[in-house]
Design a protein around this motif. Structure first.
Motif, PDB file in Angstrom:
ATOM      1  N   ARG A  59      23.869 -40.013 -66.507  1.00  0.00           N
ATOM      2  CA  ARG A  59      22.415 -39.814 -66.396  1.00  0.00           C
ATOM      3  C   ARG A  59      21.941 -39.607 -64.965  1.00  0.00           C
ATOM      4  N   ASN A  60      22.793 -39.850 -64.000  1.00  0.00           N
ATOM      5  CA  ASN A  60      22.444 -39.726 -62.581  1.00  0.00           C
ATOM      6  C   ASN A  60      23.589 -39.037 -61.842  1.00  0.00           C
ATOM      7  N   LEU A  61      23.857 -37.799 -62.197  1.00  0.00           N
ATOM      8  CA  LEU A  61      25.057 -37.087 -61.744  1.00  0.00           C
ATOM      9  C   LEU A  61      25.324 -37.151 -60.247  1.00  0.00           C
ATOM     10  N   ASN A  62      24.346 -36.869 -59.430  1.00  0.00           N
ATOM     11  CA  ASN A  62      24.575 -36.787 -57.981  1.00  0.00           C
ATOM     12  C   ASN A  62      23.754 -37.791 -57.194  1.00  0.00           C
ATOM     13  N   VAL A  63      23.380 -38.892 -57.831  1.00  0.00           N
ATOM     14  CA  VAL A  63      22.543 -39.897 -57.189  1.00  0.00           C
ATOM     15  C   VAL A  63      23.417 -40.919 -56.473  1.00  0.00           C
ATOM     16  N   LYS A  64      23.054 -41.235 -55.227  1.00  0.00           N
ATOM     17  CA  LYS A  64      23.739 -42.287 -54.474  1.00  0.00           C
ATOM     18  C   LYS A  64      22.941 -43.574 -54.622  1.00  0.00           C
ATOM     19  N   ARG A  65      23.504 -44.541 -55.316  1.00  0.00           N
ATOM     20  CA  ARG A  65      22.910 -45.873 -55.453  1.00  0.00           C
ATOM     21  C   ARG A  65      24.049 -46.876 -55.332  1.00  0.00           C
ATOM     22  N   PHE A  66      23.718 -48.052 -54.879  1.00  0.00           N
ATOM     23  CA  PHE A  66      24.748 -49.034 -54.580  1.00  0.00           C
ATOM     24  C   PHE A  66      24.429 -50.375 -55.235  1.00  0.00           C
ATOM     25  N   LEU A  77      27.761 -51.888 -44.852  1.00  0.00           N
ATOM     26  CA  LEU A  77      28.519 -51.256 -45.930  1.00  0.00           C
ATOM     27  C   LEU A  77      27.714 -51.303 -47.223  1.00  0.00           C
ATOM     28  N   GLN A  78      27.806 -50.233 -48.002  1.00  0.00           N
ATOM     29  CA  GLN A  78      27.208 -50.187 -49.328  1.00  0.00           C
ATOM     30  C   GLN A  78      28.206 -49.527 -50.272  1.00  0.00           C
ATOM     31  N   LYS A  79      28.302 -50.067 -51.491  1.00  0.00           N
ATOM     32  CA  LYS A  79      29.221 -49.509 -52.480  1.00  0.00           C
ATOM     33  C   LYS A  79      28.636 -49.683 -53.875  1.00  0.00           C
ATOM     34  N   ARG A  80      28.980 -48.790 -54.746  1.00  0.00           N
ATOM     35  CA  ARG A  80      28.683 -48.961 -56.173  1.00  0.00           C
ATOM     36  C   ARG A  80      29.966 -49.472 -56.816  1.00  0.00           C
ATOM     37  N   ILE A  81      29.998 -50.758 -57.135  1.00  0.00           N
ATOM     38  CA  ILE A  81      31.210 -51.366 -57.686  1.00  0.00           C
ATOM     39  C   ILE A  81      30.980 -51.950 -59.083  1.00  0.00           C
ATOM     40  N   ASP A  82      29.748 -51.877 -59.559  1.00  0.00           N
ATOM     41  CA  ASP A  82      29.404 -52.386 -60.891  1.00  0.00           C
ATOM     42  C   ASP A  82      29.197 -51.197 -61.824  1.00  0.00           C
ATOM     43  N   TYR A  83      29.759 -51.286 -63.001  1.00  0.00           N
ATOM     44  CA  TYR A  83      29.702 -50.169 -63.949  1.00  0.00           C
ATOM     45  C   TYR A  83      29.391 -50.672 -65.343  1.00  0.00           C
ATOM     46  N   ILE A  84      28.786 -49.788 -66.132  1.00  0.00           N
ATOM     47  CA  ILE A  84      28.612 -50.026 -67.556  1.00  0.00           C
ATOM     48  C   ILE A  84      29.239 -48.827 -68.261  1.00  0.00           C
TER      49      ILE A  84
END
Length: 92
Positions: A59-66, A77-84
């Motif tokens: 739903r957010n193909l090219n969105v950078k969120r962390f 540092l910022q990372k997206r490490i949580d997923y559903i």
């Protein structure tokens, strides 16, 4: 994750702080991020076996969120490490 074997007939939602990321350009900022290739490979294998997808990324193909932020000696540092992950045919 061993329990996934027994629930293959159920609707699956898998949410977790996996402490990994798939795409350094979209899911990290700052520092020198390293991909955990073995962990990523195993998670991809599970996702393919149970036809799961990363619903947020779809739903957010090219969105950078962390989901993780840290002041580090090398900088912020910022990372997206949580997923559903959700079963594909019910994802959208």
């Amino acid at each position: 994750m061993r329990d996934l074997i027994y629930i293959s007939q159920k609707k699956i939602v898998l949410g977790e702080d996996f402490n990994l990321f798939f795409d350094t350009s979209l899911e990290t900022q700052g520092g020198n991020p390293l991909l955990k290739k073995k962990s990523i490979s195993k998670l991809i294998e599970i996702n393919e076996k149970y036809e799961l997808c990363d619903i947020w990324r779809i739903r957010n193909l090219n969105v950078k969120r962390f989901t993780f932020r840290q002041n580090h000696v090398s900088g912020f540092l910022q990372k997206r490490i949580d997923y559903i992950f959700y079963i594909k045919h019910n994802a959208i």
